[in-house]
Every structure is written in structure tokens, then in C-alpha cells.
Scaffold this motif. Sequence first.
Motif, PDB file in Angstrom:
ATOM      1  N   ARG A   1     -56.520  -2.526  44.102  1.00  0.00           N
ATOM      2  CA  ARG A   1     -55.402  -3.905  44.448  1.00  0.00           C
ATOM      3  C   ARG A   1     -56.056  -4.699  45.397  1.00  0.00           C
ATOM      4  O   ARG A   1     -55.932  -5.803  45.266  1.00  0.00           O
ATOM      5  CB  ARG A   1     -53.992  -3.565  44.699  1.00  0.00           C
ATOM      6  N   PRO A   2     -56.421  -4.241  46.553  1.00  0.00           N
ATOM      7  CA  PRO A   2     -57.019  -5.035  47.335  1.00  0.00           C
ATOM      8  C   PRO A   2     -58.551  -5.733  46.965  1.00  0.00           C
ATOM      9  O   PRO A   2     -58.579  -6.931  47.345  1.00  0.00           O
ATOM     10  CB  PRO A   2     -57.524  -4.230  48.697  1.00  0.00           C
ATOM     11  N   MET A   3     -59.218  -5.072  46.236  1.00  0.00           N
ATOM     12  CA  MET A   3     -60.331  -5.447  45.540  1.00  0.00           C
ATOM     13  C   MET A   3     -59.990  -6.569  44.790  1.00  0.00           C
ATOM     14  O   MET A   3     -60.324  -7.705  44.630  1.00  0.00           O
ATOM     15  CB  MET A   3     -61.041  -4.448  44.862  1.00  0.00           C
ATOM     16  N   LEU A   4     -58.804  -6.466  44.024  1.00  0.00           N
ATOM     17  CA  LEU A   4     -58.272  -7.612  42.870  1.00  0.00           C
ATOM     18  C   LEU A   4     -57.818  -8.925  43.797  1.00  0.00           C
ATOM     19  O   LEU A   4     -58.202  -9.852  43.435  1.00  0.00           O
ATOM     20  CB  LEU A   4     -57.228  -6.833  42.169  1.00  0.00           C
TER      21      LEU A   4
ATOM     22  N   GLN B   1     -61.440 -15.113  46.219  1.00  0.00           N
ATOM     23  CA  GLN B   1     -62.873 -15.683  45.828  1.00  0.00           C
ATOM     24  C   GLN B   1     -62.793 -16.483  44.535  1.00  0.00           C
ATOM     25  O   GLN B   1     -63.593 -17.804  44.779  1.00  0.00           O
ATOM     26  CB  GLN B   1     -63.932 -14.569  45.608  1.00  0.00           C
ATOM     27  N   LEU B   2     -62.184 -16.061  43.563  1.00  0.00           N
ATOM     28  CA  LEU B   2     -62.071 -17.130  42.555  1.00  0.00           C
ATOM     29  C   LEU B   2     -61.321 -18.448  42.820  1.00  0.00           C
ATOM     30  O   LEU B   2     -61.738 -19.553  42.483  1.00  0.00           O
ATOM     31  CB  LEU B   2     -61.044 -16.495  41.172  1.00  0.00           C
ATOM     32  N   SER B   3     -60.183 -18.458  43.495  1.00  0.00           N
ATOM     33  CA  SER B   3     -59.555 -19.566  43.931  1.00  0.00           C
ATOM     34  C   SER B   3     -60.512 -20.423  44.842  1.00  0.00           C
ATOM     35  O   SER B   3     -60.421 -21.827  44.827  1.00  0.00           O
ATOM     36  CB  SER B   3     -58.421 -19.464  44.758  1.00  0.00           C
ATOM     37  N   GLU B   4     -61.273 -19.792  45.729  1.00  0.00           N
ATOM     38  CA  GLU B   4     -62.235 -20.572  46.566  1.00  0.00           C
ATOM     39  C   GLU B   4     -63.288 -20.965  45.726  1.00  0.00           C
ATOM     40  O   GLU B   4     -63.706 -22.354  46.126  1.00  0.00           O
ATOM     41  CB  GLU B   4     -62.895 -19.886  47.678  1.00  0.00           C
ATOM     42  N   CYS B   5     -63.816 -20.524  44.579  1.00  0.00           N
ATOM     43  CA  CYS B   5     -64.913 -21.055  43.625  1.00  0.00           C
ATOM     44  C   CYS B   5     -64.347 -22.271  42.926  1.00  0.00           C
ATOM     45  O   CYS B   5     -65.080 -23.339  42.727  1.00  0.00           O
ATOM     46  CB  CYS B   5     -65.367 -20.004  42.731  1.00  0.00           C
ATOM     47  N   ARG B   6     -62.934 -22.288  42.758  1.00  0.00           N
ATOM     48  CA  ARG B   6     -62.406 -23.335  42.013  1.00  0.00           C
ATOM     49  C   ARG B   6     -62.255 -24.489  42.755  1.00  0.00           C
ATOM     50  O   ARG B   6     -62.896 -25.733  42.411  1.00  0.00           O
ATOM     51  CB  ARG B   6     -60.957 -22.898  41.670  1.00  0.00           C
ATOM     52  N   ILE B   7     -62.004 -24.240  44.213  1.00  0.00           N
ATOM     53  CA  ILE B   7     -62.003 -25.490  45.235  1.00  0.00           C
ATOM     54  C   ILE B   7     -63.276 -25.988  45.289  1.00  0.00           C
ATOM     55  O   ILE B   7     -63.408 -27.289  45.368  1.00  0.00           O
ATOM     56  CB  ILE B   7     -61.236 -24.846  46.284  1.00  0.00           C
ATOM     57  N   GLN B   8     -64.122 -25.120  45.380  1.00  0.00           N
ATOM     58  CA  GLN B   8     -65.602 -25.404  45.691  1.00  0.00           C
ATOM     59  C   GLN B   8     -66.164 -26.357  44.307  1.00  0.00           C
ATOM     60  O   GLN B   8     -66.784 -27.412  44.644  1.00  0.00           O
ATOM     61  CB  GLN B   8     -66.529 -24.264  46.023  1.00  0.00           C
ATOM     62  N   HIS B   9     -65.821 -25.947  43.229  1.00  0.00           N
ATOM     63  CA  HIS B   9     -66.241 -26.348  42.099  1.00  0.00           C
ATOM     64  C   HIS B   9     -65.649 -27.872  42.062  1.00  0.00           C
ATOM     65  O   HIS B   9     -66.261 -28.815  41.549  1.00  0.00           O
ATOM     66  CB  HIS B   9     -65.863 -25.827  40.774  1.00  0.00           C
ATOM     67  N   ALA B  10     -64.478 -28.231  42.365  1.00  0.00           N
ATOM     68  CA  ALA B  10     -63.811 -29.331  42.107  1.00  0.00           C
ATOM     69  C   ALA B  10     -64.350 -30.195  43.386  1.00  0.00           C
ATOM     70  O   ALA B  10     -64.686 -31.584  42.969  1.00  0.00           O
ATOM     71  CB  ALA B  10     -62.249 -29.071  42.713  1.00  0.00           C
ATOM     72  N   THR B  11     -64.737 -29.845  44.543  1.00  0.00           N
ATOM     73  CA  THR B  11     -65.219 -30.562  45.638  1.00  0.00           C
ATOM     74  C   THR B  11     -66.767 -30.825  44.974  1.00  0.00           C
ATOM     75  O   THR B  11     -67.199 -31.936  45.267  1.00  0.00           O
ATOM     76  CB  THR B  11     -65.582 -29.741  46.635  1.00  0.00           C
ATOM     77  N   HIS B  12     -67.518 -29.947  44.539  1.00  0.00           N
ATOM     78  CA  HIS B  12     -69.033 -30.354  43.971  1.00  0.00           C
ATOM     79  C   HIS B  12     -68.540 -31.408  42.761  1.00  0.00           C
ATOM     80  O   HIS B  12     -69.348 -32.197  42.828  1.00  0.00           O
ATOM     81  CB  HIS B  12     -69.409 -29.024  43.364  1.00  0.00           C
ATOM     82  N   MET B  13     -67.847 -31.393  41.980  1.00  0.00           N
ATOM     83  CA  MET B  13     -67.550 -32.243  40.992  1.00  0.00           C
ATOM     84  C   MET B  13     -67.163 -33.774  41.733  1.00  0.00           C
ATOM     85  O   MET B  13     -67.667 -34.712  41.156  1.00  0.00           O
ATOM     86  CB  MET B  13     -66.590 -31.959  39.777  1.00  0.00           C
ATOM     87  N   SER B  14     -66.414 -33.766  42.589  1.00  0.00           N
ATOM     88  CA  SER B  14     -65.994 -34.963  43.133  1.00  0.00           C
ATOM     89  C   SER B  14     -67.229 -35.473  44.041  1.00  0.00           C
ATOM     90  O   SER B  14     -67.543 -36.878  43.969  1.00  0.00           O
ATOM     91  CB  SER B  14     -65.071 -34.744  44.216  1.00  0.00           C
TER      92      SER B  14
END
Length: 425
Positions: free
Chosen positions: A80-83, A89-102
Amino acid sequence: MLSFISRYFSSLTSLLTAPFRAFWRLVVHIFPDQDVTAISTGGNLDYYKRSSARRFFGFVGKIGLAVWAAWSSYVFVYHRPMLERRTRQLSECRIQHATHMSDLNTFFAKYSELHRDINTIDDQMRNSKKLSKAEEENLVKRRMNTWAQIDMMSARLNTMFLDEEYTPEFQRMSELSVEYELTREENSQLRAANKSLEDTMLVISDANSQIVERVTQLAKDNNETLGKAMKRISSSLASLGLSDKIIATNALKVSNSIVGSAVAPFVFDENADPKYRELAEKIELWHGLKRATAMLPLGAPVDNPRITSSYGTRTDPIHGEPTAHKGIDFSGRVGTPLLAVAPGKVIFTGERAGYGKTVEIDHGLGFTTLYAHLSRISVERGDTVKPRQIIGLGGSTGRSTGPHLHYEIRYEDKPFNPYSFVKGE
């Protein structure tokens, strides 16, 4: 094969089910039927039998339940903690991806804009044929600066695509943040250029002071020289309501084939250094007086002039009564060459009452000259004459007692005493 089957098994079905029967015999051996005694609710003893199958499946159910409980505990404690960590991490990656695209969209928009700018500059440099040197240098500087920005953008785009560890350089990717970075880069270049420009400006300022001082002195000297020539006719000009400055200003406004196009006055910002205004006034006066002396009818209309009758009231040579004489008479024989004293345009040729054969020339600035009693006219109306050009020959036509030249200078069609103009050369 058939003999083997027939020897040990009664049928093919018996052969196929043999493993299951062996497994069940093992189960029965481990979990034999069991007699169970239980006390009922009424206090009586009940007897029932638990078969091997019931005991086996009960055991299997308990084992399955234990395994499920152990797995659930393991997942709850460890997975559960690992999940949750993976979810963050997935949420951060999505935010980073959106920032990269901008970031990418902004860079590409600016990159396209810079390429449009460089194409526009190249088109101007190729197709504009009347560019001044300063405009060409400005276009070259703009082109170099644009290319520098394009190189910077290319490097950043390459970093974005090729560097796996690339992270946005800006917390908020927007056109403003990109412009800030570009402006900072440009400012670095400008600071380096400004240092060189400051040194150059010091040299230019020193040269400018020397040039202004030298030109001011030159204008002053020339104005003094021209002023001496104008001083000889200053009394006549004053009687006409004119001055050196008025004559010079009017001369700058004249546009004809004799002196060329009109000269536009200097225009300065109200905050300009007064020394430039003073210099401009001296230059305009110099230029105006130079044009005026070239246009004014200064000098005698004949070689070796000898005046026989002055301007003003005199005794009329024919009827002997006091009469206003509007010009100067020069002695001469029939055929004496008569000269234009300044450049101008012939506005009248022909017979005029009392004057005989007459030529009148317009010199501009309101001044005209009139030649009377000619024996022959050598020019036609509309001709442009040069200084010292022969316009006719002396004679005695019209109201005259003998060969001579009657010469008048008029301002705005009114005659005045031309003596200072004749002797002003």
C-alpha cells in the motif's frame, strides 16, 4: 499396448481415471471418515459422521482462508505505501509532462516567430533598393540578433528532446518568461556593445565640438564678407523695408532654374543645445545671402559706365520743365552692348510709350530691371538670361534726345534709386 491395458485395467476409462482415484485414496487415507458425538440443545447426544470429502474440503477452505489473510496483510503492510508512492510519482510525472508540453509549445511559437522575422529582414534586404547605409546597418544588426536568438532557441529545443533528465527552467512557462530570458540574453550582448559605443560616442562628441566650432567660425567669416557687399546697398534696402536677414530668408524660399530648389529651414527639438540653433542661424544667413547676391541686380549694365542723368527730379531735356526721372541714364553710342546685371527671366520686350524699344527682366525676390531706348533687342520674352549676357544694343528710340541707355531697377514694380546697386559691385 492393448494387452497392457487389458492386463491391469478393465477399460480405457479406468486407465484415465486411475490418477484421480489414486489421489482420492491418499485423501481418504489422510482424512478418513470420522464419527462425531455432539450434545443437542435438548441435552441428548447426537451422533453423525464426517466423511473424508467433507473433512478434505474443509481443510482446503481453511488453508485458502489462511493464505488470503496472509496475502492481504502483506499487501496492506508493504504494497500500500509503495502504491501510494507510485501514485504520487505518476501525478508528478503528469504535471511535469504538462509543464514540458507548455514549455515546448512556447519555444516552438517563439522559434517560428523568429524565423518569420529573419525571412522578413532578408526580404527587405533583397528587395529594398533605396536603403540608406544606416538602414542597411540596422537591418544587419537586427538579422544578427535574430539569428543569435534562434541559435539559443535551437540549443534549448535540442536539450529538451535529447536530455532525458531535462527539467523546465521556469516555474511558470509562458510567453512572458521566455521573453524575459531572451531579453536577458540580448541585454548581455547590448552591455558589451554599449561599452564600445560609449567609447565611440566620446570620440564623436569631441569631433562634433571641433566641427561645430570650425563651421561656426567659417559661417561667421563668410557672413562678414557677404555683409560687406550687402552693406553698400543697405540704405536702399532699408528704404524698401528690407534687411539682410529678410533678403536672405526670402532667397532661401526661391525655387527656379537659376538658383535651384528652395532650401528648407533647420528644425530642432526644443531641448536641443543652443549652440546648434546659433550655428543653424549663421548657416541659413550665409546660404541666404549667397543666393541673394547671386540674384540681386548688382553692377552696371554697360562697360565703362558714365552716368549722364541721375535718379530723381530733373529739368526735362525736351520741354525744360521739372520732371521725375525714374532711373539712371548712361552715355553711349548706337550699338553699345547692353548687359544683364544678374540672372533672370525676360518678362517684356518691345515698344513702350516714351521708352521706345524696351527689355524688362525679372530677377526674383521682387526685383526687376528695365532697359529703354534700345536700337535692337537681342532676347525674347520668356528667355532666361545669365549675368553679362547681351540683351540688346544702345540707341535713341522713343522719347529721347540722343543715343543713351535709360536704366531702372524696380522693387514690386515700383522704381527706386538704383545708384547703390550700380556701384555695389
